[in-house]
Design a protein around this motif. Structure first.
Motif, short mmCIF file in Angstrom:
data_model
loop_
_atom_site.label_atom_id
_atom_site.label_comp_id
_atom_site.label_asym_id
_atom_site.label_seq_id
_atom_site.Cartn_x
_atom_site.Cartn_y
_atom_site.Cartn_z
N ILE A 25 3.76 -18.07 4.97
CA ILE A 25 2.62 -17.65 4.16
C ILE A 25 2.96 -16.39 3.38
O ILE A 25 3.65 -15.50 3.90
CB ILE A 25 1.36 -17.41 5.03
N ASN A 26 2.50 -16.32 2.16
CA ASN A 26 2.66 -15.12 1.35
C ASN A 26 1.61 -14.11 1.84
O ASN A 26 0.45 -14.14 1.43
CB ASN A 26 2.46 -15.43 -0.12
N ALA A 27 2.04 -13.22 2.72
CA ALA A 27 1.11 -12.28 3.36
C ALA A 27 0.58 -11.25 2.38
O ALA A 27 -0.56 -10.80 2.50
CB ALA A 27 1.82 -11.58 4.52
N THR A 28 1.39 -10.87 1.41
CA THR A 28 0.96 -9.89 0.41
C THR A 28 -0.23 -10.44 -0.38
O THR A 28 -1.23 -9.77 -0.60
CB THR A 28 2.10 -9.56 -0.55
N GLU A 29 -0.09 -11.67 -0.81
CA GLU A 29 -1.14 -12.33 -1.58
C GLU A 29 -2.40 -12.52 -0.74
O GLU A 29 -3.52 -12.28 -1.20
CB GLU A 29 -0.61 -13.68 -2.06
N ALA A 30 -2.22 -12.96 0.50
CA ALA A 30 -3.37 -13.20 1.38
C ALA A 30 -4.11 -11.90 1.70
O ALA A 30 -5.34 -11.86 1.70
CB ALA A 30 -2.90 -13.86 2.67
N ALA A 31 -3.35 -10.83 1.97
CA ALA A 31 -3.97 -9.57 2.37
C ALA A 31 -4.73 -8.91 1.22
O ALA A 31 -5.74 -8.23 1.44
CB ALA A 31 -2.90 -8.62 2.90
N ARG A 32 -4.25 -9.14 0.00
CA ARG A 32 -4.85 -8.48 -1.16
C ARG A 32 -6.32 -8.82 -1.30
O ARG A 32 -7.14 -7.96 -1.66
CB ARG A 32 -4.08 -8.86 -2.42
N PRO A 38 0.25 -6.03 4.27
CA PRO A 38 1.03 -6.50 5.42
C PRO A 38 1.75 -5.37 6.15
O PRO A 38 1.88 -5.41 7.38
CB PRO A 38 2.03 -7.47 4.79
N VAL A 39 2.21 -4.37 5.42
CA VAL A 39 2.97 -3.28 6.04
C VAL A 39 2.13 -2.56 7.09
O VAL A 39 2.66 -2.09 8.11
CB VAL A 39 3.48 -2.30 4.96
N ASP A 40 0.84 -2.45 6.86
CA ASP A 40 -0.03 -1.76 7.81
C ASP A 40 -0.18 -2.56 9.11
O ASP A 40 -0.35 -1.98 10.19
CB ASP A 40 -1.40 -1.51 7.19
N TRP A 41 -0.13 -3.87 9.00
CA TRP A 41 -0.18 -4.71 10.19
C TRP A 41 1.15 -4.69 10.91
O TRP A 41 1.19 -4.61 12.15
CB TRP A 41 -0.55 -6.13 9.79
#
Length: 225
Positions: A25-32, A38-41
């Protein structure tokens, strides 16, 4: 996730979330969409312990800068951002939103068990439909004693995009979800039929617009993937 892996967009509440065909999954896109990163997680102690435990269970003993290979970062191309292994994806999604995590779990499960074949089939069908539409255009112009140039075929693709999205310009079909690809294929078939009837560009534009408004617009706005 290798560089050769295809990227498939899914739609969640009107916004695209991209997965690879093997479930990353593209975590950057999902988190936005949730105002997070993602870095904080990833820097949380609980997350780091989970990744270590998961890596051990998967037989990954080599410590790397990308969390045992379970996290990958792409800084360019069509899929920039932080990507998470499918076994991390749902855990990460839970940190973002519980309902979103349930949805992600379903998408990843579908991808791993072959649902990507449906997307690829629709992508291939749309490509075949485009070729058929171009062939019909070329035959029509030949019958009129006209030669076809590349821009004539490009204009047909833009016509399809324009009546569906309101913007008469090119779109990357690799970023389309299954609903969009299905509708694109239906419009290409319709346009091929209209070309066979001898309708000119403006007539086809009007007929396609009416067809979209009456039959296809509800499907597109409904967001079914």
């Amino acid at each position: 996730m290798s560089s050769a892996t295809n990227i498939i967009p899914f739609e969640y509440q009107g916004q695209s979330v991209r997965f690879s065909t093997d479930g990353w999954i593209n975590a950057t896109e999902a988190a936005r969409r949730f105002g997070k990163r993602p870095v904080d997680w990833l820097k949380q102690e609980e997350t780091q312990e989970y990744i270590r435990t998961l890596a051990e269970a998967m037989g990954m003993t080599k410590v790397t800068q990308n969390h045992f290979g379970l996290v990958r970062t792409s800084r360019g191309g069509k899929a920039p951002g932080t990507w998470l292994h499918p076994k991390l994806g749902v855990r990460f999604a839970q940190w973002l939103d519980m309902r979103f995590s349930v949805w992600c779990d379903a998408q990843i499960d579908n991808l791993i068990h072959g649902d990507q074949d449906d997307w690829q089939h629709l992508r291939d069908s749309a490509a075949i439909g485009y070729q058929g539409m171009c062939d019909a255009l070329n035959l029509t112009r030949q019958a009129q004693g006209k030669q076809s140039a590349p821009h004539h075929f490009i204009n047909e693709a833009r016509l399809i995009n324009g009546v569906l999205y309101g913007e008469f310009k090119g779109r990357d079909r690799t970023d389309m979800d299954r609903t969009e690809l299905r509708l694109i294929g239906m419009l290409e078939q319709r346009n091929t039929f209209l070309l066979g009837q001898g309708l000119d560009y403006q007539q086809r534009k009007q007929a396609l617009t009416e067809y979209v408004d009456e039959h296809l617009r509800p499907r597109l706005s409904g967001g079914a993937a």
